[in-house]
Design an enzyme around this catalytic site. Structure first.
Site, PDB file in Angstrom:
ATOM      1  N   HIS A  37      49.142 -83.830 -19.861  1.00 31.73           N
ATOM      2  CA  HIS A  37      49.045 -82.506 -20.277  1.00 31.73           C
ATOM      3  C   HIS A  37      49.377 -82.295 -21.754  1.00 31.73           C
ATOM      4  O   HIS A  37      48.905 -81.728 -22.691  1.00 31.73           O
ATOM      5  CB  HIS A  37      49.959 -81.465 -19.439  1.00 31.73           C
ATOM      6  CG  HIS A  37      49.584 -81.352 -17.963  1.00 31.73           C
ATOM      7  ND1 HIS A  37      50.391 -81.693 -17.092  1.00 31.73           N
ATOM      8  CD2 HIS A  37      48.666 -80.483 -17.428  1.00 31.73           C
ATOM      9  CE1 HIS A  37      50.026 -81.346 -15.963  1.00 31.73           C
ATOM     10  NE2 HIS A  37      48.837 -80.616 -16.154  1.00 31.73           N
ATOM     11  N   VAL A 176      44.778 -89.905 -19.334  1.00 33.38           N
ATOM     12  CA  VAL A 176      46.017 -90.591 -19.662  1.00 33.38           C
ATOM     13  C   VAL A 176      46.433 -91.236 -18.229  1.00 33.38           C
ATOM     14  O   VAL A 176      46.678 -90.440 -17.084  1.00 33.38           O
ATOM     15  CB  VAL A 176      47.130 -89.487 -20.064  1.00 33.38           C
ATOM     16  CG1 VAL A 176      48.413 -90.243 -20.321  1.00 33.38           C
ATOM     17  CG2 VAL A 176      46.845 -89.056 -21.319  1.00 33.38           C
TER      18      VAL A 176
END
Ligand code: AMP
Length: 281
Positions: A37, A176
């Site tokens: 995020h 990620v």
């Protein structure tokens, strides 16, 4: 960082700040923020002048009531993390701020909402598009940032933006991963230690598919990945599909342009999804 809980407050605040050359970047989330995020916030900070994050656990996209109830909500930690990355605005509404009347409307998504994740989670993408449409209307961003982690979601929101002729531009940001390859996800906190290790099978299946993609047929790569997952301890594979990343249809040939592998599996009681682009260009 300014924190707003009502639509009107955040909308008016942003309208006053907006000016030519001063762009608004938006990162919608359901909270329990991790580095994935925060990478979207960083991307938004690099591209736009005012960065808005929303945290809203959207009930209409959950088809499993206990998943909704158990979804992590560490709001104080989230606020601290957003402050650390200098996010400008946090929109933090309650459910009745976003859904006041019955919201039965539906966006025609050309069938993209009933395959893969949509087949396993019926109604999920109608819930996603409903909330993202509402949030876009409130924030009115110039750019909105989404993770490739939810590739199907990105394709569906792109379709919605095109169909509704919305002016927002979408930016897709890379997945990620943890050091060992596991894609970061808010639900990973619920993996037991053993399941956390078992979950690596998804990343391994994807990297094997990518390595094998040069020399093998699409069908062979898919079959081997499913066999690998089925043989992996603690994994119940749901799908492993090889799609054209532009049309979001099954890839018929390796010459189709960008090709992506998408995988979903149950690891213990947790569902995990991941994906990887197989073509190298
Ligand atoms: P969520 O809070 O799960 O709704 O996710 C909010 C946004 O963060 C979505 O655009 C996701 O695709 C993105 N996201 C979630 N996990 C990752 C990750 N590991 N890497 C990059 N983006 C991510």
């Amino acid at each position: 960082m300014e924190i707003f809980r009502t639509r009107a407050e955040v909308h008016n605040y942003l309208n006053e700040l907006r000016s030519p050359g001063r762009t608004v970047g938006f990162v919608p989330t359901m909270g329990a923020l991790h580095q994935g995020h925060l990478s979207l916030i960083e991307a938004a900070k690099n591209k736009t002048s005012i960065v808005v994050c929303s945290i809203f656990v959207n009930p209409t996209q959950f088809n499993d009531k206990s998943d909704l109830e158990n979804y992590p909500r560490p709001i104080e930690d989230d606020i601290r993390k957003l402050r650390e990355v200098s996010c400008d605005v946090l929109f933090l509404p309650e459910v009745d701020e976003m859904y006041r009347s019955s919201d039965n409307w539906h966006i025609e998504l050309d069938g993209l909402d009933i395959i893969l994740e949509g087949e396993i989670r019926p109604g999920h993408y109608q819930g996603v598009t409903q909330i993202v449409k509402k949030l876009f209307d409130i924030v009115n961003p110039d750019y909105a940032f989404f993770g490739q982690k939810d590739f199907q979601q990105f394709m569906i929101i792109s379709l919605m933006v095109k169909k509704l002729q919305m002016s927002v531009k979408l930016v897709r940001c890379p997945i990620v991963r943890e050091k060992d390859g596991l894609a970061m996800s808010s639900r990973n906190v619920y993996l037991s230690e053993a399941d956390r290790q078992n979950a690596l099978a998804l990343y391994k299946a994807l990297t094997r598919a990518k390595t094998g993609f040069k020399d093998k047929s699409i069908a062979q790569v898919r079959e081997e990945a499913l066999d690998f997952l089925a043989a992996s301890p603690g994994i119940e594979p749901e799908y492993f599909e090889i799609f054209n990343a532009e049309t979001f249809q099954p890839a018929a040939s390796k010459q189709e342009g960008t090709i992506i592998a998408l995988v979903a599996a149950r690891v213990g009681s947790i569902r995990i999804i991941d994906n990887m682009i197989l073509t190298t260009k």
